[in-house]
Write an enzyme that holds these catalytic residues in place. Structure first.
Site, PDB file in Angstrom:
ATOM      1  CB  SER A 205      -0.911   0.008   1.232  1.00 23.17           C
ATOM      2  OG  SER A 205      -0.137   0.273   2.386  1.00 23.17           O
ATOM      3  CE  LYS A 206       0.355   8.412  -1.742  1.00 23.65           C
ATOM      4  NZ  LYS A 206      -0.392   9.462  -2.426  1.00 23.65           N
ATOM      5  NE  ARG A 207      -1.603   5.102   6.870  1.00 25.32           N
ATOM      6  CZ  ARG A 207      -2.161   4.800   8.025  1.00 25.32           C
ATOM      7  NH1 ARG A 207      -3.433   4.529   8.081  1.00 25.32           N
ATOM      8  NH2 ARG A 207      -1.447   4.771   9.133  1.00 25.32           N
TER       9      ARG A 207
ATOM     10  N   GLY B 150       4.853   3.598   0.505  1.00 27.61           N
ATOM     11  CA  GLY B 150       5.265   4.807  -0.206  1.00 27.61           C
ATOM     12  C   GLY B 150       5.434   4.656  -1.703  1.00 27.61           C
TER      13      GLY B 150
END
Length: 522
Positions: free
Chosen positions: A252-254, A257
Site C-alpha cells: 500500500s501507498k501508506r 510509499g
RNA sequence: GUCCGGUUCGUCUAGGGGUUAGGACACCGCCCUUUCACGGCGGCAACACGGGUUCAAAUCCCGUACCGGAUACCA
C-alpha cells in the site's frame, strides 16, 4: 480482428499502483493477443475519494507504459443516470426493493477494520435475508417513497440457489446465495454503487472478458446476480493473483510509499519496456526458461492459461538504496540498458542528460560518433537512465564530484600519485601533444602526424612504461587516474576511458589537485 | 467468525504420477582484469505438515497448519 473487448478500470483514488499496472498490462496483452480491443474506464463514482489529480497520475502511468486505449476513455460518473435507470428497472421488475433503514453513521475508526469487526461479531450465523423491508408490499413501499422518506435500493437476492462461473484462472467458482447479502444498488442519496455501475458499464461497453485482481472474486458473484436480474449474460471472468509486499502483506501507498507508484519508476530512470517485461513475469509465465520478452513477444506468448493462482511478492528492502525496489526489476532495467540497440537507447538518454543540463546539440551532429561510442562504453555497468547523468557525469561535464571512498582508496592511499599523475599528464603531452588540437577520433585520418595518436593501444604502452619507471603497479596508476578522470571507482577499462575523455581533458584532470584537497567527509 | 483462494530455493518461477526437481534475480567463490556494479565458470538453496490412493506422489484425494482475499448506502 476478434470481438474480444477488455477494459482496465482503475478508481482514481491514488496514483497508478504496481498491481493495477500489471492488471492493465494483462488486459492489454490479452486484447492484442486476441486481436480485440483494450478499453479504459475511470471508476470515479466515489465522489469523496476520487480526484482529478489521481486520474492524471494514472493516465500518465499508462502513457509511460504505452497502453493507449482503443476507444475513448469512459468516466463512470458520466453514466450515473443509466445506472439509476437500471436500478429503477430492477425495482419495477421486483428484482430489487426499497430499504428504508436509516443510513448508518460511518464509524470513526478505520472503516475496513470496523467492517471486519462487525462481520466477525455476526459470525457465520448471519441471515442475509433478514431485511424487514425486503417483502414490504409494493403499495406501501411506493407510498413511503412518495412521502419523501429516504431509501436505498437493494438487490433482492433469491432465497435459494447459487451463483457460479468458470474463472479462466481459478477454475469453477460457486457461492451459495445465502452467502451473499442483498447488496445496495443505489444509495439513499441516489448515488449508484460500484457493483451496479460496473455491471451496467461493462454491458454498455460490451466487455467480453473481465480481467481483474483476485480481490474482486466475491464481487463477481454479486455482479453475476445483477447480470441475472438484468437478464444479461455475464462476460467471461479471469481473476489475477495479487502482488504482495515483502512480508506477504498488502502493498500500500501508506505503508510502502513510492515504491508502488508507476511514476516513481519512470522518474527513477526505468525503461518502460523493461518494467513491462518485469511486470509480465509477476504472476504469469509462458512456461519456458526465458526472461526477456519484447512487447511483441509478450503479446504473442500471452495467454490466460499461463497466469498463476498464487500471489507474488514484490521484493524490496526499505532503507537500502541499492535494493529500494525489486532486484529483478533493477536487473531487468540494467539488462535492457546494456543490450538494447544503441539507437533505441539514445532517445532515452538525451532527455536525461538534458534535464541534468549535460546535453549538447553537437551530440547529434559533429560529436555524434563520439557520443554514441561513449554511451555504448559506459552503459555496460549502469542500472538506470539516471546513471548517465550521475555516474556518467564526468564524460559530459567538467563539473563533477569525487566519490569520497574512491578518493580515499585510489588516491590518498598512494601519496606519490599526487606528483605522479601530473607527471603522467606531462608524459602524455610529450607523447601525444601534437594531437591536442583535434579530437582523438579524428587523428587516425591525419597521416601527417609524426606523434602517436591518443588511442588505447598507444596509451597502454606509455602508461606501462611510466609505471615501470615509478616501480609501482599498473593498477595504482590506473585507478588513481580513474578517480581523477571520472570521480568514481568503477567503470569501463581505463584505456577506453582515457581515449573517450580525450587528451585535452585528460591532461587537465590529471593535473587537477581538486580531488586531493577534498576532505574525507562523505 | 464465515465464505473463497493459495502453498516448489530468500524472491520470481519451470515441472502436474517415475527428473540428479530446471532456469532467473539475489548472495557466495573462482577466473578475466588496472578497479568494478560488465563478462565467463562454479556454489549455496525449495516441493508447508500428516494421512491416504498407487509398484511409484512435488505431482491425485482428504485433513491440518500457515498465508492471502472478501465480508460497506468504498471501489
Amino acid at each position: 480482428m476478434s470481438d474480444v473487448r477488455v477494459r482496465f478500470a482503475p478508481s482514481p483514488t491514488g496514483y497508478l499502483h504496481i498491481g493495477s499496472a500489471r492488471t492493465a498490462l494483462f488486459n492489454y496483452l490479452y486484447a492484442r493477443h486476441t486481436g480485440g480491443k483494450f478499453l479504459l474506464r475511470i471508476e470515479d463514482t466515489d465522489l469523496a475519494r476520487s480526484t482529478e489529480e489521481s486520474t492524471n497520475s494514472i493516465l500518465e502511468g499508462l502513457k509511460w507504459l504505452g497502453f493507449a486505449p482503443d476507444e475513448e476513455i469512459v468516466f463512470q460518473s458520466n453514466n450515473a443516470d443509466k445506472h439509476r435507470a437500471a436500478a429503477m428497472k430492477l425495482l419495477e421488475d421486483g428484482k430489487a426493493y426499497r430499504d428504508f433503514t436509516p443510513k448508518a453513521e460511518p464509524s470513526d475508526a478505520n472503516v475496513k477494520d470496523a467492517i471486519k469487526e462487525r462481520a466477525r461479531a455476526q459470525g457465520g450465523d448471519k441471515n442475509m435475508r433478514d431485511n424487514e423491508y425486503r417483502d414490504l408490499s409494493k403499495d406501501e413501499s411506493d407510498a413511503r417513497a412518495a412521502s419523501g422518506e429516504p431509501f436505498a435500493i437493494r438487490l433482492k437476492v433469491p432465497d435459494a440457489g447459487k451463483t457460479s462461473f468458470e474463472d479462466q484462472v481459478y477454475g469453477p467458482q460457486e457461492r451459495d446465495y445465502a452467502e451473499t447479502e442483498d447488496l445496495v444498488l443505489l444509495r439513499s442519496d441516489g448515488h449508484p454503487l460500484y457493483n451496479l455501475a460496473v455491471v451496467c458499464d461493462d454491458i454498455e461497453m460490451q466487455i467480453t472478458h473481465v480481467i481483474r485482481g483476485q480481490d474482486h472474486l466475491t464481487n463477481t458473484h454479486k455482479q453475476i446476480l445483477i447480470y441475472e436480474a438484468l437478464g444479461v449474460t455475464p462476460p467471461t471472468f479471469a481473476h489475477l493473483p495479487l502482488i504482495m509486499a515483502p512480508n506477504k502483506g498488502k502493498l500500500s501507498k501508506r505503508k510502502h510509499g513510492e515504491v508502488v507508484s508507476m511514476t516513481t519508476y519512470r522518474d527513477a530512470g526505468f525503461i518502460a519496456a523493461a518494467f513491462r517485461n518485469f511486470l509480465a513475469l509477476l504472476g504469469w509465465s509462458a512456461g519456458e526458461e526465458r526472461e526477456i520478452y519484447s512487447l511483441d513477444e509478450l503479446v504473442e506468448e500471452f495467454s490466460l492459461d499461463g497466469i498463476h493462482r498464487s500471489n507474488a511478492v514484490f521484493n524490496f528492502t526499505e532503507g537500502d538504496p541499492r535494493k529500494w525496489t525489486d532486484d529483478k526489476a533493477i536487473w531487468m532495467n540494467a539488462e535492457y540498458i546494456r543490450t538494447m540497440p544503441l539507437g533505441e537507447l539514445i532517445p532515452f538518454v538525451k532527455p536525461e542528460l538534458n534535464a541534468a543540463k549535460l546535453w549538447r546539440d553537437e551530440y547529434e551532429d559533429d560529436d555524434k560518433e563520439w557520443f554514441e561510442n561513449t554511451i555504448n562504453l559506459i552503459r555496460q555497468r549502469f542500472f538506470t537512465l539516471k546513471d548517465f547523468s550521475s555516474q556518467g557525469r564526468a564524460y559530459f561535464s567538467e563539473d563533477f564530484d569525487f566519490d569520497a571512498a574512491a578518493v580515499e582508496k585510489n588516491l590518498k592511499k598512494f601519496p606519490d600519485l599526487k606528483t605522479w599523475l601530473p607527471e603522467l599528464a606531462t608524459r602524455f603531452e610529450v607523447e601525444f601533444g601534437d594531437a591536442l588540437q583535434k579530437p582523438a577520433r579524428e587523428q587516425g585520418r591525419n597521416t601527417q602526424h609524426s606523434n602517436k595518436t591518443f588511442t588505447e593501444e598507444n596509451i597502454e604502452t606509455v602508461v606501462k612504461a611510466f609505471t615501470e619507471e615509478k616501480g609501482t603497479k599498473l593498477g595504482v596508476i590506473m585507478n588513481g587516474a580513474r578517480t581523477l578522470l571520472t570521480g568514481v571507482a568503477v567503470g569501463p577499462s581505463m584505456l577506453s576511458v582515457f581515449e573517450t575523455i580525450g587528451l585535452e581533458r585528460t591532461l587537465m584532470r590529471l593535473r587537477s589537485q581538486m580531488a586531493w584537497n577534498q576532505s574525507n567527509e562523505t
